[in-house]
Write a protein that holds these residues in place. Structure first.
Motif, short mmCIF file in Angstrom:
data_model
loop_
_atom_site.label_atom_id
_atom_site.label_comp_id
_atom_site.label_asym_id
_atom_site.label_seq_id
_atom_site.Cartn_x
_atom_site.Cartn_y
_atom_site.Cartn_z
N ILE A 40 37.29 39.18 43.69
CA ILE A 40 37.55 40.06 42.55
C ILE A 40 37.36 41.52 42.94
CG2 ILE A 40 36.63 40.79 40.29
CD1 ILE A 40 36.09 37.75 39.78
N PHE A 43 40.15 42.64 45.67
CA PHE A 43 41.51 42.13 45.50
C PHE A 43 42.52 43.21 45.83
CE2 PHE A 43 45.20 40.21 43.62
CZ PHE A 43 44.98 38.87 43.90
N THR A 46 44.84 46.45 43.51
CA THR A 46 44.15 46.70 42.24
C THR A 46 43.22 47.88 42.42
OG1 THR A 46 43.51 45.31 40.38
CG2 THR A 46 41.97 45.43 42.11
N ASN A 67 35.42 40.07 34.80
CA ASN A 67 36.41 40.76 35.63
C ASN A 67 37.61 39.94 36.06
OD1 ASN A 67 35.20 43.49 36.00
ND2 ASN A 67 33.50 42.26 36.74
N LYS A 70 41.03 40.84 34.68
CA LYS A 70 41.56 42.17 35.00
C LYS A 70 42.59 42.13 36.13
CE LYS A 70 37.31 44.52 33.62
NZ LYS A 70 36.16 45.34 34.10
N ILE A 71 42.69 41.00 36.81
CA ILE A 71 43.59 40.90 37.95
C ILE A 71 44.78 40.03 37.57
CG2 ILE A 71 43.80 40.23 40.38
CD1 ILE A 71 40.72 40.66 40.57
N ASP A 72 45.89 40.68 37.34
CA ASP A 72 47.10 39.97 36.87
C ASP A 72 47.51 38.85 37.81
OD1 ASP A 72 47.23 41.57 34.63
OD2 ASP A 72 48.65 42.99 35.53
N ASP A 73 47.40 39.06 39.10
CA ASP A 73 47.83 38.03 40.07
C ASP A 73 46.99 36.76 39.99
OD1 ASP A 73 49.93 39.54 41.05
OD2 ASP A 73 48.78 40.37 42.73
#
Length: 172
Positions: A40, A43, A46, A67, A70-73
């Motif tokens: 995270i 990444f 980002t 968290n 928060k990471i679209d992928d």
């Protein structure tokens, strides 16, 4: 009042197997929690500020929970990771009890193991004995659950690493 007896060698052997299984699985779970925090935090693509990673289990879980979305992928993994974090929280009390206390007796009437610890009191100048009880079936159930959780975590982690961090490998 229920009668509490000292643990016999047969009890200790059976309890040791369940506790050992849970502790080993937990150490593997915790290592993956550390890897998830790093994934995270590091990444690619980002620029989102994630904050400080946790050291204690409850803070590791909190960091990941707050968290991961928060990471679209990683959106396809969000639900399963949150479900696994929920499962981890279900066994955390068992893990903490068996890791930080010692089995001092068995209440035969309901197959409950008594775990004892010494807690600091009076401005950390003396100790107080604290007993916690846990049914043997809860320990066994959580030992099995912890192994299942680890298997799912390992699978997801390897998929994420293969996809986004191909040079990083963990042991199967």
């Amino acid at each position: 009042m229920s009668k509490e007896i000292p643990l016999k060698s047969d009890d200790i052997e059976a309890l040791s197997k369940a506790i050992g299984s849970l502790i080993i699985a937990w150490s593997l779970i915790e290592s993956i929690l550390d890897i998830w925090q790093t994934i995270i935090n590091k990444f690619p693509k980002t620029n989102i500020e994630m904050g400080e990673m946790g050291r204690l289990n409850k803070y590791k879980i909190k960091f990941i929970r707050e968290n991961i979305s928060k990471i679209d992928d990683l959106s396809s993994y969000n639900d399963i990771i949150i479900d696994l974090l929920n499962d981890i929280e279900l066994i955390l009390k068992t893990r903490n009890t068996i890791s930080h206390c010692y089995p001092s007796g068995l209440r035969v009437s309901d197959s409950t193991v008594i775990f004892r610890s010494l807690e600091l009191v009076e401005k950390k100048t003396s100790h107080r004995v604290k007993d916690r009880s846990m049914h043997i079936n809860k320990i066994c159930k959580d030992a099995i659950l912890s192994q299942e959780i680890y298997g799912k975590m390992l699978k997801i982690t390897n998929e994420i690493l293969d996809k986004f961090f191909p040079d990083y490998k963990i042991i199967d």
